[in-house]
Design an enzyme around this catalytic site. Structure first.
Site, PDB file in Angstrom:
ATOM      1  N   ARG A 114       0.860  -1.194   0.000  1.00  0.00           N
ATOM      2  CA  ARG A 114       0.000   0.000   0.000  1.00  0.00           C
ATOM      3  C   ARG A 114       0.887   1.231   0.000  1.00  0.00           C
ATOM      4  O   ARG A 114       2.110   1.106   0.109  1.00  0.00           O
ATOM      5  CB  ARG A 114      -0.922  -0.012   1.229  1.00  0.00           C
ATOM      6  CG  ARG A 114      -0.137  -0.111   2.524  1.00  0.00           C
ATOM      7  CD  ARG A 114      -1.027  -0.125   3.755  1.00  0.00           C
ATOM      8  NE  ARG A 114      -0.198  -0.038   4.949  1.00  0.00           N
ATOM      9  CZ  ARG A 114      -0.661   0.117   6.174  1.00  0.00           C
ATOM     10  NH1 ARG A 114      -1.946   0.215   6.391  1.00  0.00           N
ATOM     11  NH2 ARG A 114       0.152   0.190   7.192  1.00  0.00           N
ATOM     12  N   ASN A 152      -4.023   7.824   3.394  1.00  0.00           N
ATOM     13  CA  ASN A 152      -3.506   7.335   4.676  1.00  0.00           C
ATOM     14  C   ASN A 152      -1.998   7.496   4.704  1.00  0.00           C
ATOM     15  O   ASN A 152      -1.304   7.062   3.774  1.00  0.00           O
ATOM     16  CB  ASN A 152      -3.851   5.854   4.861  1.00  0.00           C
ATOM     17  CG  ASN A 152      -3.602   5.374   6.285  1.00  0.00           C
ATOM     18  OD1 ASN A 152      -4.244   5.850   7.218  1.00  0.00           O
ATOM     19  ND2 ASN A 152      -2.653   4.480   6.456  1.00  0.00           N
ATOM     20  N   GLU A 153      -1.505   8.146   5.715  1.00  0.00           N
ATOM     21  CA  GLU A 153      -0.056   8.232   5.956  1.00  0.00           C
ATOM     22  C   GLU A 153       0.738   8.445   4.659  1.00  0.00           C
ATOM     23  O   GLU A 153       1.624   7.650   4.316  1.00  0.00           O
ATOM     24  CB  GLU A 153       0.431   6.982   6.690  1.00  0.00           C
ATOM     25  CG  GLU A 153      -0.189   6.843   8.070  1.00  0.00           C
ATOM     26  CD  GLU A 153       0.462   5.768   8.933  1.00  0.00           C
ATOM     27  OE1 GLU A 153       1.043   4.817   8.382  1.00  0.00           O
ATOM     28  OE2 GLU A 153       0.390   5.895  10.168  1.00  0.00           O
ATOM     29  N   CYS A 158       8.547   8.649  -5.917  1.00  0.00           N
ATOM     30  CA  CYS A 158       8.541   7.880  -7.157  1.00  0.00           C
ATOM     31  C   CYS A 158       9.557   8.506  -8.113  1.00  0.00           C
ATOM     32  O   CYS A 158       9.722   9.718  -8.148  1.00  0.00           O
ATOM     33  CB  CYS A 158       7.142   7.907  -7.764  1.00  0.00           C
ATOM     34  SG  CYS A 158       7.027   7.091  -9.371  1.00  0.00           S
ATOM     35  N   CYS A 160       9.701   7.670 -11.568  1.00  0.00           N
ATOM     36  CA  CYS A 160       9.336   7.323 -12.944  1.00  0.00           C
ATOM     37  C   CYS A 160       9.589   8.518 -13.865  1.00  0.00           C
ATOM     38  O   CYS A 160       9.902   9.619 -13.412  1.00  0.00           O
ATOM     39  CB  CYS A 160       7.874   6.897 -13.013  1.00  0.00           C
ATOM     40  SG  CYS A 160       6.715   8.269 -12.930  1.00  0.00           S
ATOM     41  N   GLU A 319      -4.743   7.540  15.171  1.00  0.00           N
ATOM     42  CA  GLU A 319      -4.531   6.127  15.490  1.00  0.00           C
ATOM     43  C   GLU A 319      -3.654   6.023  16.728  1.00  0.00           C
ATOM     44  O   GLU A 319      -2.746   6.833  16.927  1.00  0.00           O
ATOM     45  CB  GLU A 319      -3.787   5.407  14.350  1.00  0.00           C
ATOM     46  CG  GLU A 319      -4.521   5.303  13.043  1.00  0.00           C
ATOM     47  CD  GLU A 319      -3.665   4.598  11.979  1.00  0.00           C
ATOM     48  OE1 GLU A 319      -2.745   3.844  12.342  1.00  0.00           O
ATOM     49  OE2 GLU A 319      -3.918   4.822  10.787  1.00  0.00           O
ATOM     50  N   LYS A 368      -3.064  -9.253  11.685  1.00  0.00           N
ATOM     51  CA  LYS A 368      -3.985 -10.030  12.536  1.00  0.00           C
ATOM     52  C   LYS A 368      -3.583 -10.037  14.005  1.00  0.00           C
ATOM     53  O   LYS A 368      -4.402 -10.289  14.867  1.00  0.00           O
ATOM     54  CB  LYS A 368      -4.150 -11.455  12.007  1.00  0.00           C
ATOM     55  CG  LYS A 368      -2.909 -12.305  11.971  1.00  0.00           C
ATOM     56  CD  LYS A 368      -3.261 -13.711  11.456  1.00  0.00           C
ATOM     57  CE  LYS A 368      -2.053 -14.610  11.343  1.00  0.00           C
ATOM     58  NZ  LYS A 368      -1.115 -14.193  10.273  1.00  0.00           N
TER      59      LYS A 368
HETATM   60  C1  GLA Z   1      -0.446   2.707  10.467  1.00  0.00           C
HETATM   61  C2  GLA Z   1      -1.556   2.588   9.449  1.00  0.00           C
HETATM   62  C3  GLA Z   1      -2.642   1.658   9.839  1.00  0.00           C
HETATM   63  C4  GLA Z   1      -2.095   0.416  10.517  1.00  0.00           C
HETATM   64  C5  GLA Z   1      -1.262   0.852  11.690  1.00  0.00           C
HETATM   65  C6  GLA Z   1      -0.729  -0.283  12.519  1.00  0.00           C
HETATM   66  O1  GLA Z   1      -0.539   3.760  11.317  1.00  0.00           O
HETATM   67  O2  GLA Z   1      -2.099   3.834   9.110  1.00  0.00           O
HETATM   68  O3  GLA Z   1      -3.346   1.322   8.676  1.00  0.00           O
HETATM   69  O4  GLA Z   1      -1.332  -0.307   9.604  1.00  0.00           O
HETATM   70  O5  GLA Z   1      -0.173   1.562  11.215  1.00  0.00           O
HETATM   71  O6  GLA Z   1       0.051   0.177  13.594  1.00  0.00           O
HETATM   72 ZN    ZN Z   2       6.084   8.623 -10.731  1.00  0.00          ZN
END
Ligand code: GLA
Ligand code: ZN
Length: 683
Positions: A114, A152-153, A158, A160, A319, A368
């Site tokens: 991701r 997200n984060e 890149c 390319c 988080e 998990k």
């Molecule tokens: C990050 C991500 C989450 C998850 C947590 C686990 O902060 O944003 O999706 O993977 O880590 O600690």
């Molecule tokens: Zn690129």
């Protein structure tokens, strides 16, 4: 007022992935019940749900998400809806392979993991725009939608061809001419002069790795590209939902190598301007085997304070984990009490939320064994769940604090660009540069005495602070030096040190020794800098004590400054190690050597007394018990937190009201191991 600001009470909840449980309707039902038992009022959904939301190109499936909104509405909860660009579906990478990132070795990655798309790719940007538009159209007016969580984060880069063209274009806009670029990067060294723009490539282990100015610009470019991608990503959200605030979750670096600091990969001071609310993901390594809990708390506090300072507004913890993470070497459970303590610490430093990754623990795949509110047992009969539920109930008693502000008189200066240049440059000690760690050493003195600190960039309004601490501010623009001068001239107190004002914004050394504005300000001349080896120490005589130096001893000469301390040994014996200079209405201190906490404590004690910075509520603060205060509607809210394993008694100036028990408290209180109190008084 945006919707988040208008919502009463702290947010409690976090990442929720019903999409992992669609074939278990009984579990989804159970979730809702358990959430209510845990006093959860907010879920963050859809962070990585693109493949479910758009299973094949242009075909959408939102039924499951409609149900989340409906269920949350039933319990009067909120939804933070994510845009799914953090992880794309297979069909997208397969049909448009250019959306996959190319790494610094020129290799195009295949689909997987991701946070790894190309930020330039017009196709990716278009696909993100389409799905985000659908989400905004479908849920934008839904009363349960509280805010947007963009992607997200964000991180990474890149290489390319598209990104390379953007890089060249960015440089052309910045420098106009190739000559200017050649000069800025000092390319006459090692025959690096460009004769045509097409020769300019990104830094890469296969090619150029040594041009410091290029590395600095590349980092600026990566920040600019990331923000540009984000801006485009949120465009449909802004258009269709102008009242719904937008955030993206920022990160910290570590905890690795026993360090925990804000992430330096992206210049968050720039990114923060583009978000409505700052949020971050907080994963300190509590109960480690290399430092006390109080020390971990200090580093975590520093990061909270830096995220507060980005906007001087409440931020969100997007988080955190109710128990353990799954990505560390050793993934320890939080001991009883630590979850509540560490969560209160978030609020104490200015968070308006405690949100978790995640609400229900995944059954399979990569996370998990990451902690969650609802574990694999699926019940409330579980220590972690119980602690979350207890905390949730406590939060409800503190609703009036949400949105409260802070009153801060001390600032520490941190500049991403300076940090990048400082880390990159050759010379001195590789492992001992320790830029942010050194700032944290200074911060620890104030945190230990319950004196609130902001961590700001050099362009901040410094006039609001009584004390500005700016050690090792390596890269300085003319504007930075002028700002420091003006701050002291108008009566401010400034502390700086060795390694300050060494390079300009192109990472070229400032010639002629300490630059004139700083020389005038500190009243010193800079002679040379000695790098000490591990275990090598010299000494500084300050007051009636002698303190060891380590890592760096700078040799300076006092011109108009007063000498407060001198070296007692080595070839610079008897030369100044600490100076003080009265400059117009203010005072500028200079630390020539790196010294440890004992010295800093003694040094700052005088400044704290002179500027009357001491905490006005706690009598004789201890390092283990932290007090942080928020202010709202004529009240002060003091969070007292015991970061030690033994009960601690704290003496206070005034009696107050304990908000968690609703009872008045006397001027002496005792906090249990990891105990917390929230005390209210009229301001
Ligand atoms: C990050 C991500 C989450 C998850 C947590 C686990 O902060 O944003 O999706 O993977 O880590 O600690
Ligand atoms: Zn690129």
């Amino acid at each position: 007022m945006n919707k988040l600001a208008a919502t009463p009470g702290f947010l409690h909840g976090g990442d929720y992935n019903p999409d992992q449980w669609l074939d278990h309707p009984e579990i989804l039902k159970q979730d809702l019940k358990l959430m209510q038992q845990a006093h959860i009022n907010t879920v963050t959904v859809g962070v990585f749900s693109w493949a479910l939301e758009e299973p094949t190109e242009g075909v959408y499936n939102f039924g499951w998400l409609d149900r989340v909104f409906a269920e949350m509405a039933k319990i009067h909860g909120h939804v933070i809806l994510a845009t799914p660009s953090g992880a794309r579906p297979h069909w997208l990478s397969q049909k448009y392979p250019e959306v996959n990132r190319v790494d610094e070795n020129g290799r195009r990655h295949t689909h997987g993991f991701r946070h790894n798309h190309c930020y330039s790719s017009p196709v990716y940007r278009e696909k993100v725009r389409q799905i985000n538009t659908k989400l905004a159209e479908r849920y934008g007016q839904n009363p349960t939608l509280l805010m947007w969580h963009a992607s997200n984060e964000y991180s990474g880069e890149c290489y390319c061809n598209l990104c390379q063209s953007n890089w060249r274009r960015w440089l052309q806009r910045k420098y106009s001419s190739l000559d200017a670029l050649n000069r800025a990067w000092c390319l006459s060294v090692w025959s690096g002069l460009y004769s045509d723009w097409s020769q300019v490539l990104p830094p890469s282990p296969l090619g150029e790795t040594k041009v410091h100015g290029m590395d600095l610009d590349w980092k600026r470019f990566v920040t600019a590209m990331t923000i540009d991608f984000y801006q485009q990503e949120i465009q449909p959200l802004r258009e269709l939902t102008p009242n719904i605030p937008i955030t993206t979750n920022f990160m910290a670096d570590g905890p690795a190598n026993q360090q925990y600091t804000p992430m330096v990969g992206l210049d968050y001071s720039k990114f923060a301007k583009a978000v409505d609310v700052v949020s971050w993901d907080s994963y300190p390594e509590w109960h480690n085997n290399y430092e006390t809990v109080a020390e971990t708390a200090m580093k975590t506090a520093y990061i909270h304070d830096q995220f507060w300072s980005l906007k001087h507004q409440p931020f969100l913890v997007m988080e955190s984990t109710p128990s353990y993470v799954n990505w560390a070497q050793y993934n320890k459970a939080k001991q009883p009490g630590m979850h509540i303590l560490s969560s209160f610490q978030q609020l104490a430093h200015g968070s308006d939320s405690t949100l978790y990754f995640q609400i229900r623990q995944a059954q399979g795949n990569s996370e998990k064994f990451h902690g969650a509110v609802i574990g694999h047992d699926g019940t409330a009969d579980n220590r972690v769940f119980q602690e979350v539920a207890t905390y949730g109930a406590q939060l409800e008693k503190l609703a009036e604090i949400k949105g409260a502000t802070k009153d801060v008189r001390v600032a520490i200066i941190f500049d991403w660009e300076s940090q990048w240049a400082f880390d990159r440059g050759g010379g001195f000690g590789r492992p001992t540069r320790l830029g942010i760690q050194t700032l944290q050493k200074h911060y620890a003195i104030f945190w230990g005495q319950d004196i609130a600190c902001d961590i700001v960039t050099p362009d901040a309004d410094l006039s609001r602070y009584k004390l500005v601490v700016a050690p090792m501010l390596y890269l300085q623009r003319p504007a930075t030096m002028q700002a420091l001068q003006a701050y002291v001239a108008q009566g401010g107190t400034l502390v700086s040190s060795y390694f300050s004002g060494m390079v300009d914004e192109d990472d070229r050394v400032l010639l002629g020794g300490l630059p004139t504005p700083l020389r005038e300000l500190f009243g010193i001349k800079r002679r040379e800098l000695d790098t000490l080896l591990p275990g090598e120490h010299y000494h500084v005589h300050y007051g009636s004590n002698v303190y060891p130096t380590h890592d760096y001893d700078e040799v300076i000469e006092a011109e108009t400054a007063n000498v407060l301390a001198t070296y007692t040994d080595n070839f610079y014996q008897a030369t100044p190690a600490v100076t003080q200079h009265h400059y117009q209405q203010g005072t500028a201190y200079y630390l020539a050597a790196r010294m440890d906490r004992d010295f800093l404590t003694a040094f700052y004690a005088k400044i704290i007394a002179k500027l009357q910075l001491a905490n006005s509520f706690v009598i004789a603060p201890s390092y283990e018990v932290s007090c942080q205060t928020r202010y709202q509607n004529g009240y002060q809210y003091h969070f007292l937190m015991n970061f030690s394993e033994t009960p601690q008694t704290v003496k206070l100036q005034r009696s107050t009201l304990d908000l968690l028990t609703g009872t008045p408290v006397e001027k002496t209180v005792t906090l249990a191991k990891y105990g917390v109190m929230v005390l209210r008084e009229k301001a």
